[in-house]
Motif scaffolding. Sequence first.
Motif, short mmCIF file in Angstrom:
data_model
loop_
_atom_site.label_atom_id
_atom_site.label_comp_id
_atom_site.label_asym_id
_atom_site.label_seq_id
_atom_site.Cartn_x
_atom_site.Cartn_y
_atom_site.Cartn_z
N ALA A 271 1.10 -1.26 -0.07
CA ALA A 271 -0.02 -0.04 0.03
C ALA A 271 1.03 1.34 0.10
CB ALA A 271 -1.04 0.04 1.26
N GLU A 272 2.10 1.14 0.69
CA GLU A 272 3.02 2.30 0.60
C GLU A 272 3.56 2.45 -0.62
OE1 GLU A 272 5.55 1.60 3.94
OE2 GLU A 272 4.07 1.95 5.29
N GLN A 273 3.86 1.46 -1.19
CA GLN A 273 4.56 1.48 -2.52
C GLN A 273 3.56 2.22 -3.64
OE1 GLN A 273 7.40 -1.59 -3.64
NE2 GLN A 273 6.87 -1.37 -5.90
N GLU A 274 2.34 1.65 -3.64
CA GLU A 274 1.22 2.16 -4.39
C GLU A 274 1.08 3.67 -4.16
OE1 GLU A 274 -2.04 -0.95 -5.74
OE2 GLU A 274 -2.12 -0.31 -3.69
N LYS A 275 0.99 4.11 -2.76
CA LYS A 275 0.64 5.61 -2.68
C LYS A 275 1.96 6.13 -3.03
CE LYS A 275 -0.64 8.57 1.22
NZ LYS A 275 0.38 9.47 1.25
N ALA A 276 3.00 5.63 -3.11
CA ALA A 276 4.31 6.64 -3.39
C ALA A 276 4.28 6.73 -4.83
CB ALA A 276 5.64 6.10 -3.02
N SER A 277 4.16 5.64 -5.70
CA SER A 277 3.98 5.77 -7.27
C SER A 277 2.89 6.60 -7.74
CB SER A 277 3.92 4.26 -7.73
OG SER A 277 4.82 3.45 -7.52
N GLU A 278 1.63 6.41 -6.96
CA GLU A 278 0.74 7.29 -7.49
C GLU A 278 1.04 8.83 -7.19
OE1 GLU A 278 -3.97 8.44 -6.48
OE2 GLU A 278 -3.10 7.04 -5.38
N LYS A 280 3.90 10.24 -7.18
CA LYS A 280 4.99 10.61 -8.07
C LYS A 280 4.35 10.88 -9.72
CE LYS A 280 9.26 8.56 -10.12
NZ LYS A 280 10.28 7.74 -10.23
N VAL A 281 3.66 9.91 -10.01
CA VAL A 281 3.10 10.12 -11.39
C VAL A 281 2.17 11.40 -11.50
CG1 VAL A 281 3.41 7.64 -12.05
CG2 VAL A 281 1.17 8.52 -11.02
N VAL A 282 1.43 11.50 -10.57
CA VAL A 282 0.67 12.70 -10.38
C VAL A 282 1.41 14.12 -10.39
CG1 VAL A 282 -1.12 14.19 -8.93
CG2 VAL A 282 -1.43 11.66 -9.37
N ALA A 283 2.52 14.09 -9.53
CA ALA A 283 3.12 15.23 -9.75
C ALA A 283 4.01 15.42 -10.81
CB ALA A 283 4.57 15.17 -8.62
N ALA A 284 4.05 14.33 -11.45
CA ALA A 284 4.65 14.55 -12.96
C ALA A 284 3.52 14.84 -14.03
CB ALA A 284 5.37 13.34 -13.50
N GLY A 285 2.39 14.90 -13.68
CA GLY A 285 1.24 15.43 -14.65
C GLY A 285 0.25 14.17 -15.10
N ALA A 286 0.28 13.28 -14.58
CA ALA A 286 -0.79 12.19 -14.96
C ALA A 286 -2.00 12.56 -14.13
CB ALA A 286 -0.17 10.90 -14.23
N GLU A 287 -3.04 12.17 -14.70
CA GLU A 287 -4.42 12.61 -14.23
C GLU A 287 -5.15 11.25 -13.74
OE1 GLU A 287 -8.94 14.06 -15.65
OE2 GLU A 287 -7.07 14.69 -16.77
N VAL A 288 -5.39 11.05 -12.44
CA VAL A 288 -5.89 9.86 -12.03
C VAL A 288 -7.50 10.00 -11.83
CG1 VAL A 288 -5.98 8.21 -10.07
CG2 VAL A 288 -3.76 9.29 -10.70
N ILE A 289 -8.30 9.22 -12.57
CA ILE A 289 -9.58 9.24 -12.49
C ILE A 289 -10.15 8.13 -11.68
CG2 ILE A 289 -11.82 8.90 -13.88
CD1 ILE A 289 -8.59 9.78 -15.61
N LYS A 290 -10.83 8.87 -10.41
CA LYS A 290 -11.30 7.74 -9.36
C LYS A 290 -12.57 7.45 -9.15
CE LYS A 290 -7.03 8.65 -6.44
NZ LYS A 290 -6.57 9.04 -4.98
N ASP A 291 -13.55 8.70 -9.69
CA ASP A 291 -14.77 8.62 -9.70
C ASP A 291 -15.47 7.85 -10.65
OD1 ASP A 291 -14.08 10.46 -11.60
OD2 ASP A 291 -15.80 11.58 -11.33
N VAL A 292 -15.33 6.36 -10.67
CA VAL A 292 -15.78 5.48 -11.77
C VAL A 292 -16.74 4.43 -11.07
CG1 VAL A 292 -14.88 3.67 -13.15
CG2 VAL A 292 -13.38 5.37 -12.40
N ASP A 293 -17.98 4.66 -11.70
CA ASP A 293 -18.89 3.84 -11.10
C ASP A 293 -18.72 2.39 -11.88
OD1 ASP A 293 -21.30 2.26 -10.72
OD2 ASP A 293 -22.80 3.64 -11.40
#
Length: 325
Positions: A271-278, A280-293
């Motif tokens: 879980a810590e590794q996932e959070k760190a990777s998320e 990192k990619v968000v800081a680099a400009g990736a967009e994470v779409i979480k509101d998925v039904d």
Amino acid sequence: MKFVTTTLAVLLCSAGLAAAADCEITLRSSDTHPDGYPTVEGVKAMAAEVKEKSGGRICIEVFPSSQLGEEKDTIEQTQFGVIDMVRASFGSFNDIVPVTQLMSLPYLFRSEEHQHAVMDGPIGEEIAKAFEEKDLIALAYYDGGARNFYNSQKPIQSVEDLKGMKFRVMQNDVFVDMMAALGANATPMPYGEVYSSIQTGVIDGAENNFPSYDSSGHAEVAKYFTLDQHLMVPELVAVSKIAWDKLSPEDQEIMRTAAKNSATVQRRLWAEQEKASEEKVVAAGAEVIKDVDKTAFIEAMAPVYEKYVTTPEAQDLVKRIQETQ
């Protein structure tokens, strides 16, 4: 069976570990991941507890980075007692323990918490019995993360958004059929070709977990990451039945308890590794779409389940997994 190479590696590695001479029982454990990876650290935590609880009598030596062979080879060698323990993905057991194939069904688990509840409960115990029939004692279920879609074109929030898009998937019939059911086009190809294929438009995207999305550099060319969690395949720590039967009931209990405790450690590290990777990619400009039904995604899998869940036993197991709270 690739016993010669593996046995030589075991002898060479064991010879270099003088500490093993202080142990009455030394168990060798294989992992394909590098040192420091959550699964490797999980088994190390188990080893530390086993050594402490046994008063130093039982030692577990962890060999990461495929030192003892690749997953399928080491599974076979654990069955035959050439090595004592193995950490491997359920996917590598598909040809040996058929029930593991069901764990590759898309959207079988609603969340990582749901997966843990299933694997840590009666269903996990039932699956463990299937391993014992193949000379493997299942000790702990680790977290292998969740695979998600990512692409270079647009945010994906619904099944309709996937229509006509081209995604790289592993060469697996279930994955190909999953994409077809979602209205997208599956393009199996080697993992190493994904970056350039997205960059040049041969494919629109791929699917994997956050750490892989990060470490592969795919976030650089496919900035839209949809958290749909379509696949969660458990990881297993197993010991050879040959080695297991040599342990006293008391030592077996020490092993089981330490293994279950190590799963908590491994899952936390993952879980810590996932959070760190998320992050990192968000800081680099990736967009994470979480509101998925995910309801429509799950409903679209009806033909896939109809094709692959064909026996009454499999249908019952899937139903019980889905009903687990």
